[in-house]
Enzyme design. Structure first.
Site, PDB file in Angstrom:
ATOM      1  N   TYR A  56      38.997  58.550  46.654  1.00  0.00           N
ATOM      2  CA  TYR A  56      37.910  59.025  45.789  1.00  0.00           C
ATOM      3  C   TYR A  56      38.500  59.706  44.579  1.00  0.00           C
ATOM      4  O   TYR A  56      39.374  60.571  44.725  1.00  0.00           O
ATOM      5  CB  TYR A  56      36.998  60.010  46.534  1.00  0.00           C
ATOM      6  CG  TYR A  56      35.601  59.451  46.675  1.00  0.00           C
ATOM      7  CD1 TYR A  56      34.842  59.178  45.532  1.00  0.00           C
ATOM      8  CD2 TYR A  56      35.047  59.182  47.921  1.00  0.00           C
ATOM      9  CE1 TYR A  56      33.575  58.634  45.643  1.00  0.00           C
ATOM     10  CE2 TYR A  56      33.785  58.641  48.038  1.00  0.00           C
ATOM     11  CZ  TYR A  56      33.051  58.364  46.890  1.00  0.00           C
ATOM     12  OH  TYR A  56      31.798  57.820  46.998  1.00  0.00           O
ATOM     13  N   GLU A  58      36.439  60.631  41.520  1.00  0.00           N
ATOM     14  CA  GLU A  58      35.400  60.884  40.505  1.00  0.00           C
ATOM     15  C   GLU A  58      35.973  61.737  39.389  1.00  0.00           C
ATOM     16  O   GLU A  58      36.700  62.704  39.643  1.00  0.00           O
ATOM     17  CB  GLU A  58      34.208  61.597  41.152  1.00  0.00           C
ATOM     18  CG  GLU A  58      33.332  60.644  41.941  1.00  0.00           C
ATOM     19  CD  GLU A  58      32.084  61.336  42.498  1.00  0.00           C
ATOM     20  OE1 GLU A  58      31.995  62.579  42.432  1.00  0.00           O
ATOM     21  OE2 GLU A  58      31.213  60.612  43.009  1.00  0.00           O
ATOM     22  N   ASP A 202      29.609  42.912  22.685  1.00  0.00           N
ATOM     23  CA  ASP A 202      29.889  42.612  24.094  1.00  0.00           C
ATOM     24  C   ASP A 202      30.807  41.388  24.140  1.00  0.00           C
ATOM     25  O   ASP A 202      30.380  40.266  23.876  1.00  0.00           O
ATOM     26  CB  ASP A 202      28.551  42.333  24.794  1.00  0.00           C
ATOM     27  CG  ASP A 202      28.717  41.956  26.259  1.00  0.00           C
ATOM     28  OD1 ASP A 202      29.866  41.734  26.695  1.00  0.00           O
ATOM     29  OD2 ASP A 202      27.683  41.881  26.955  1.00  0.00           O
ATOM     30  N   THR A 228      34.426  42.366  30.013  1.00  0.00           N
ATOM     31  CA  THR A 228      34.769  42.194  31.428  1.00  0.00           C
ATOM     32  C   THR A 228      36.235  41.772  31.520  1.00  0.00           C
ATOM     33  O   THR A 228      36.790  41.190  30.587  1.00  0.00           O
ATOM     34  CB  THR A 228      33.924  41.106  32.126  1.00  0.00           C
ATOM     35  OG1 THR A 228      34.231  39.832  31.536  1.00  0.00           O
ATOM     36  CG2 THR A 228      32.442  41.367  32.010  1.00  0.00           C
ATOM     37  N   LYS A 231      36.766  37.307  33.235  1.00  0.00           N
ATOM     38  CA  LYS A 231      36.438  36.007  32.645  1.00  0.00           C
ATOM     39  C   LYS A 231      37.700  35.486  31.933  1.00  0.00           C
ATOM     40  O   LYS A 231      38.714  35.310  32.584  1.00  0.00           O
ATOM     41  CB  LYS A 231      35.211  36.147  31.755  1.00  0.00           C
ATOM     42  CG  LYS A 231      33.980  36.623  32.568  1.00  0.00           C
ATOM     43  CD  LYS A 231      32.705  36.686  31.771  1.00  0.00           C
ATOM     44  CE  LYS A 231      31.573  37.226  32.637  1.00  0.00           C
ATOM     45  NZ  LYS A 231      30.321  37.376  31.870  1.00  0.00           N
ATOM     46  N   ARG A 237      37.528  41.319  38.961  1.00  0.00           N
ATOM     47  CA  ARG A 237      36.142  41.518  38.526  1.00  0.00           C
ATOM     48  C   ARG A 237      35.974  42.945  38.058  1.00  0.00           C
ATOM     49  O   ARG A 237      36.358  43.880  38.764  1.00  0.00           O
ATOM     50  CB  ARG A 237      35.165  41.295  39.691  1.00  0.00           C
ATOM     51  CG  ARG A 237      35.251  39.960  40.370  1.00  0.00           C
ATOM     52  CD  ARG A 237      33.972  39.668  41.129  1.00  0.00           C
ATOM     53  NE  ARG A 237      32.972  39.217  40.195  1.00  0.00           N
ATOM     54  CZ  ARG A 237      32.980  37.996  39.642  1.00  0.00           C
ATOM     55  NH1 ARG A 237      33.893  37.116  39.968  1.00  0.00           N
ATOM     56  NH2 ARG A 237      32.057  37.662  38.784  1.00  0.00           N
TER      57      ARG A 237
END
Ligand SMILES: *Cc1c(COP(=O)(O)O)cnc(C)c1O
Length: 421
Positions: A56, A58, A202, A228, A231, A237
């Site tokens: 974790y 955060e 984008d 992203t 791609k 991903r």
């Protein structure tokens, strides 16, 4: 490595293990023409099967809400400095779990629900997060949609300007999921300035092309760039955000966490860092140039086979073929291609009268077949397979399947790395 992982999973859970193996074999066997997919390197995949998953973290490097983050701090800092170097950006965020989460965070940072936002229409090639009503974007913002010229099928910049000056959007979104041409970011910056709007670009689809220098970069023009990694960039991903503006960077960071997400996926961030390292290598430029060369060669071959292409061709990694003249819907052809081990997706084309579930077009992209090592010389054969599937499916299906099998054996995906599952 991939073999070991599949064996380990199968030993404990045959049901899932066998599906993973079957998917591995499908990817080796099929010609992958889905424009938004790719096949990352084994190190990228391997990083995601590590104990980084367990942590974790955060917050951001050196400012976390949990102890024990000294190692993941290094991972995220390295990912950040690499992605900034790759795109020439001053600030970055590599935590978005996906492209959609990255885009959600941009809205969260720069506009308020009810504000006017301009985005490209889905049927013109835009993305769900650019204002489709069933998406958070269309549900919560006042969306003004722009499109392409009905004759040239090129982005209609005059329409963008006219709509922007009429509706005063707070943000203009550029970028697309199914647009085969270069986008003029400098012109969109001018329009955004005239309308006093933020310009968000984008680059989900074209991030790899931009990193490889075969598509102009929006970095000098955009207030925010979202993208992203899975791609054309050929990573895991996930999503990322870039900006050159310190104030916007701070807003984006709090919009991602705590605005949109909780703990970051540290194993995926490690894989992103590896993909960025690969993209900084000189060979990556050659790969991206080949992606574009292959798309041009495939487009030429599709035209020679009698297909009509949206805008008449391509400048990037994808094209849209109109399949209606063959008496088919995009979905019909997609299903036929699936049966002969060619994977593509049906896609709306500008002015499409068919429902989006059927569509009049099929979208074809070259990133994955280029990763396999295919070049211009293989493209006419692929176009021929697609033409035969569209026109003589019953009599030609065996021949196509054999041809695809031969081609994919000659250009292995992971088997080349010594994997033989
Ligand atoms: C793919 C895509 C996205 C979203 O990516 P996901 O990771 O699937 O959420 C966003 N914008 C554009 C233009 C895309 O093509």
């Amino acid at each position: 490595m991939l073999n070991d992982i599949m064996r380990l999973v199968t030993e404990y859970d045959g049901e899932i293990g066998e599906s993973i193996l079957a998917e591995y074999n499908r990817q080796e066997r099929n010609l992958e023409l889905i424009a938004s997919e790719n096949a990352p390197s084994v190190p990228v995949l391997a990083a995601m099967a590590t104990v980084l998953n367990n942590k974790y973290a955060e917050g951001y490097p050196n400012a976390r809400h949990y102890g024990g983050c000294e190692n993941v701090d290094v991972v995220e800092s390295v990912a950040l400095s690499r992605v900034k170097a790759l795109f020439g950006a001053k600030y970055a965020n590599v935590q978005p779990h996906s492209g959609s989460q990255a885009n959600f965070s941009v809205y969260q940072a720069l506009v308020r629900p009810g504000d006017t936002v301009m985005g490209m229409r889905l049927t013109a090639g835009g993305h769900l997060t650019h204002g489709v009503t069933t998406n958070f974007s269309g549900a919560n913002y006042n969306i003004v949609r722009y499109g392409v010229d009905p004759v040239t099928q090129l982005l209609d910049y005059d329409q963008v300007r006219e709509l922007a000056l009429r509706h005063h959007p707070k943000m203009i979104i550029a970028g697309a999921s199914a647009y085969p041409r270069l986008i003029d970011f400098a012109l969109l910056r001018e329009i955004a300035d005239e309308a006093r709007a933020y310009l968000m670009v984008d680059i989900a689809h074209i991030a790899g092309l931009i990193a490889g220098g075969v598509h102009p970069s929006p970095m000098p023009y955009a207030d925010v760039v979202s993208g992203t990694t899975h791609k054309s960039l050929r990573g895991p991903r996930g999503g990322f955000l870039l900006t050159n503006n310190a104030e916007i960077a701070a807003k984006l960071d709090s919009a991602v966490f705590p605005g949109a997400q909780g703990g970051p996926l540290m194993h995926v961030i490690a894989a992103k860092a590896i993909a960025f390292k690969e993209a900084l290598e000189p060979e990556f430029k050659l790969y991206q140039q080949q992606v574009v060369n292959n798309a041009k060669a495939l487009a030429d071959a599709m035209l020679a086979e009698g297909f009509k292409l949206v805008s008449g061709g391509t400048d990037n990694h994808l094209m849209l073929a109109d399949v209606r003249p063959f008496g088919l819907t995009g979905l019909d052809l997609e299903k036929r291609l699936d049966e002969v081990f060619i994977t593509a997706n049906h896609n709306s084309i500008p002015g499409d009268s068919l429902k989006s579930g059927e569509s009049g077009g099929i979208r074809l992209g070259t990133p994955t077949i280029t990763t396999r090592g295919m070049k211009e010389a293989q493209m006419p054969l692929i176009a021929k397979f697609i033409k035969l599937a569209a026109t003589k499916f019953d009599s030609a299906q065996h021949l196509i399947r054999d041809g695809v099998r031969t081609l994919c054996l000659e250009y292995p995906l992971y088997r080349a790395d010594g994997i033989d599952a």
